[in-house]
Design a protein around this motif. Structure first.
Motif, PDB file in Angstrom:
ATOM      1  N   ASN A   1       3.971   8.204  -4.234  1.00 23.55           N
ATOM      2  CA  ASN A   1       3.637   8.870  -5.699  1.00 23.55           C
ATOM      3  C   ASN A   1       3.250   7.793  -6.458  1.00 23.55           C
ATOM      4  O   ASN A   1       3.351   7.783  -7.566  1.00 23.55           O
ATOM      5  CB  ASN A   1       4.810   9.431  -6.226  1.00 23.55           C
ATOM      6  CG  ASN A   1       5.229  10.718  -5.485  1.00 23.55           C
ATOM      7  OD1 ASN A   1       4.632  11.453  -4.982  1.00 23.55           O
ATOM      8  ND2 ASN A   1       6.520  10.821  -5.243  1.00 23.55           N
ATOM      9  N   ALA A   2       2.685   6.634  -5.979  1.00 22.62           N
ATOM     10  CA  ALA A   2       2.239   5.596  -6.671  1.00 22.62           C
ATOM     11  C   ALA A   2       0.736   5.762  -6.630  1.00 22.62           C
ATOM     12  O   ALA A   2       0.196   5.645  -5.661  1.00 22.62           O
ATOM     13  CB  ALA A   2       2.718   4.127  -6.200  1.00 22.62           C
ATOM     14  N   GLU A   3       0.179   5.284  -7.690  1.00 21.20           N
ATOM     15  CA  GLU A   3      -1.172   5.076  -8.063  1.00 21.20           C
ATOM     16  C   GLU A   3      -1.883   3.888  -7.473  1.00 21.20           C
ATOM     17  O   GLU A   3      -1.250   2.755  -8.019  1.00 21.20           O
ATOM     18  CB  GLU A   3      -1.576   5.474  -9.383  1.00 21.20           C
ATOM     19  CG  GLU A   3      -3.059   5.404  -9.773  1.00 21.20           C
ATOM     20  CD  GLU A   3      -3.389   5.907 -11.060  1.00 21.20           C
ATOM     21  OE1 GLU A   3      -4.490   5.388 -11.415  1.00 21.20           O
ATOM     22  OE2 GLU A   3      -2.654   6.549 -11.676  1.00 21.20           O
ATOM     23  N   ARG A   4      -2.734   3.797  -6.608  1.00 19.95           N
ATOM     24  CA  ARG A   4      -3.307   2.577  -6.039  1.00 19.95           C
ATOM     25  C   ARG A   4      -4.050   1.891  -7.331  1.00 19.95           C
ATOM     26  O   ARG A   4      -4.442   2.472  -8.245  1.00 19.95           O
ATOM     27  CB  ARG A   4      -4.538   2.770  -5.250  1.00 19.95           C
ATOM     28  CG  ARG A   4      -3.971   3.405  -3.960  1.00 19.95           C
ATOM     29  CD  ARG A   4      -5.087   3.749  -2.998  1.00 19.95           C
ATOM     30  NE  ARG A   4      -4.659   4.748  -1.750  1.00 19.95           N
ATOM     31  CZ  ARG A   4      -4.498   4.131  -0.685  1.00 19.95           C
ATOM     32  NH1 ARG A   4      -4.656   2.736  -0.479  1.00 19.95           N
ATOM     33  NH2 ARG A   4      -4.083   4.926  -0.013  1.00 19.95           N
TER      34      ARG A   4
ATOM     35  N   ARG B   1       0.806  -1.281  -0.117  1.00 24.91           N
ATOM     36  CA  ARG B   1      -0.087  -0.095  -0.012  1.00 24.91           C
ATOM     37  C   ARG B   1       1.038   1.310  -0.199  1.00 24.91           C
ATOM     38  O   ARG B   1       2.020   1.142   0.263  1.00 24.91           O
ATOM     39  CB  ARG B   1      -0.909   0.067   1.352  1.00 24.91           C
ATOM     40  CG  ARG B   1      -1.852  -1.088   1.161  1.00 24.91           C
ATOM     41  CD  ARG B   1      -3.006  -0.877   2.441  1.00 24.91           C
ATOM     42  NE  ARG B   1      -3.814  -1.908   2.155  1.00 24.91           N
ATOM     43  CZ  ARG B   1      -4.560  -2.724   3.061  1.00 24.91           C
ATOM     44  NH1 ARG B   1      -4.089  -2.709   4.116  1.00 24.91           N
ATOM     45  NH2 ARG B   1      -5.391  -3.522   2.797  1.00 24.91           N
ATOM     46  N   PRO B   2       0.395   2.422  -0.600  1.00 19.99           N
ATOM     47  CA  PRO B   2       1.233   3.716  -0.313  1.00 19.99           C
ATOM     48  C   PRO B   2       1.535   3.699   1.232  1.00 19.99           C
ATOM     49  O   PRO B   2       0.644   3.703   1.988  1.00 19.99           O
ATOM     50  CB  PRO B   2       0.152   4.565  -1.087  1.00 19.99           C
ATOM     51  CG  PRO B   2      -0.726   3.877  -1.802  1.00 19.99           C
ATOM     52  CD  PRO B   2      -0.943   2.613  -1.404  1.00 19.99           C
TER      53      PRO B   2
ATOM     54  N   THR C   1      -2.155  -0.099  -9.126  1.00 19.60           N
ATOM     55  CA  THR C   1      -1.178  -0.244 -10.414  1.00 19.60           C
ATOM     56  C   THR C   1       0.065  -1.263 -10.005  1.00 19.60           C
ATOM     57  O   THR C   1       0.389  -1.487  -8.945  1.00 19.60           O
ATOM     58  CB  THR C   1      -0.560   1.228 -10.792  1.00 19.60           C
ATOM     59  OG1 THR C   1       0.112   1.445  -9.706  1.00 19.60           O
ATOM     60  CG2 THR C   1      -1.467   2.003 -11.336  1.00 19.60           C
TER      61      THR C   1
ATOM     62  N   SER D   1       8.327   7.417  -8.745  1.00 24.38           N
ATOM     63  CA  SER D   1       7.368   6.315  -8.344  1.00 24.38           C
ATOM     64  C   SER D   1       7.758   4.974  -8.803  1.00 24.38           C
ATOM     65  O   SER D   1       8.239   4.840  -9.743  1.00 24.38           O
ATOM     66  CB  SER D   1       5.729   6.744  -9.135  1.00 24.38           C
ATOM     67  OG  SER D   1       4.953   5.654  -8.521  1.00 24.38           O
ATOM     68  N   PRO D   2       7.640   4.042  -7.874  1.00 26.18           N
ATOM     69  CA  PRO D   2       6.912   3.893  -6.671  1.00 26.18           C
ATOM     70  C   PRO D   2       7.831   4.331  -5.644  1.00 26.18           C
ATOM     71  O   PRO D   2       7.570   4.599  -4.315  1.00 26.18           O
ATOM     72  CB  PRO D   2       6.653   2.503  -6.615  1.00 26.18           C
ATOM     73  CG  PRO D   2       7.558   1.803  -7.263  1.00 26.18           C
ATOM     74  CD  PRO D   2       7.978   2.679  -8.201  1.00 26.18           C
TER      75      PRO D   2
ATOM     76  N   VAL E   1       8.232  10.980 -11.996  1.00 23.01           N
ATOM     77  CA  VAL E   1       6.826  11.177 -12.192  1.00 23.01           C
ATOM     78  C   VAL E   1       6.404  12.117 -13.248  1.00 23.01           C
ATOM     79  O   VAL E   1       5.309  12.069 -13.868  1.00 23.01           O
ATOM     80  CB  VAL E   1       6.298  11.571 -10.823  1.00 23.01           C
ATOM     81  CG1 VAL E   1       4.715  12.088 -10.844  1.00 23.01           C
ATOM     82  CG2 VAL E   1       6.311  10.675  -9.493  1.00 23.01           C
TER      83      VAL E   1
ATOM     84  N   HIS F   1      -5.136  -1.214  -3.355  1.00 25.17           N
ATOM     85  CA  HIS F   1      -6.116  -0.121  -3.046  1.00 25.17           C
ATOM     86  C   HIS F   1      -6.158   0.055  -1.480  1.00 25.17           C
ATOM     87  O   HIS F   1      -5.926  -0.157  -0.511  1.00 25.17           O
ATOM     88  CB  HIS F   1      -7.476  -0.627  -3.192  1.00 25.17           C
ATOM     89  CG  HIS F   1      -7.671  -0.441  -4.685  1.00 25.17           C
ATOM     90  ND1 HIS F   1      -7.899   0.314  -5.554  1.00 25.17           N
ATOM     91  CD2 HIS F   1      -7.782  -1.704  -5.756  1.00 25.17           C
ATOM     92  CE1 HIS F   1      -7.820   0.020  -7.086  1.00 25.17           C
ATOM     93  NE2 HIS F   1      -7.834  -1.322  -6.723  1.00 25.17           N
TER      94      HIS F   1
ATOM     95  N   GLU G   1       3.979  -1.065 -10.491  1.00 23.93           N
ATOM     96  CA  GLU G   1       5.229  -0.122 -10.924  1.00 23.93           C
ATOM     97  C   GLU G   1       6.331  -0.798 -10.919  1.00 23.93           C
ATOM     98  O   GLU G   1       6.794  -1.842 -10.301  1.00 23.93           O
ATOM     99  CB  GLU G   1       5.142   0.874  -9.503  1.00 23.93           C
ATOM    100  CG  GLU G   1       3.945   1.520  -9.218  1.00 23.93           C
ATOM    101  CD  GLU G   1       3.688   2.835 -10.176  1.00 23.93           C
ATOM    102  OE1 GLU G   1       4.466   3.164 -10.832  1.00 23.93           O
ATOM    103  OE2 GLU G   1       2.518   3.303 -10.202  1.00 23.93           O
TER     104      GLU G   1
END
Length: 126
Positions: free
Chosen positions: A97-100, A40-41, A102, A74-75, A66, A126, A104
């Motif tokens: 900076n990582a999108e949930r 998770r982030p 995804t 990212s990540p 990014v 998520h 990476e």
């Protein structure tokens, strides 16, 4: 601290996450791992790079830029790797900076051969 060169990243070889070798082996390609590989982030991950020609020189790991006029990655940001007792380069990094949802890419390189960049992935949940 040197950044991993983007031309080298473009030519990198994608390797599996699991690595059986624990020590530097003459002629063996570097092998990268990230653990855990689903995060998770904000979570911390452990990075390992095996089979560096000269582990005492250390190495680097980093994520992709990014963009948008920033130097953020990212990540993970630029992370120094240091030789462990068995010759494996190790380090820790925080997922940023990582999108949930995804997967990476993390790029790792031995300082003894910075043009040989190895990739591994981490899945951001998520």
């Amino acid at each position: 601290m040197r950044l991993i060169g983007m031309p080298a990243v473009a030519g990198a070889v994608v390797l599996a996450l699991a690595a059986p070798a624990a020590m530097a082996t003459a002629g063996a390609d570097p092998i990268a791992t990230v653990s855990p590989d689903t995060v998770r982030p904000g979570q911390t991950v452990h990075l390992a790079l095996r089979n560096c020609e000269n582990p005492g020189e250390g190495g680097l790991a980093e994520g992709s830029l990014v963009g948008g006029g920033t130097t953020a990655r990212s990540p993970i940001g630029i992370t120094e790797l240091k030789a462990g007792a068995d010759g494996t380069l190790v380090g820790t990094a925080t997922i940023e900076n990582a999108e949930r949802g995804t997967t990476e890419t993390v790029y790792l390189a031995c300082n003894s051969n910075p043009d040989e960049v190895v990739e591994t992935t981490v899945t951001v949940t998520h």
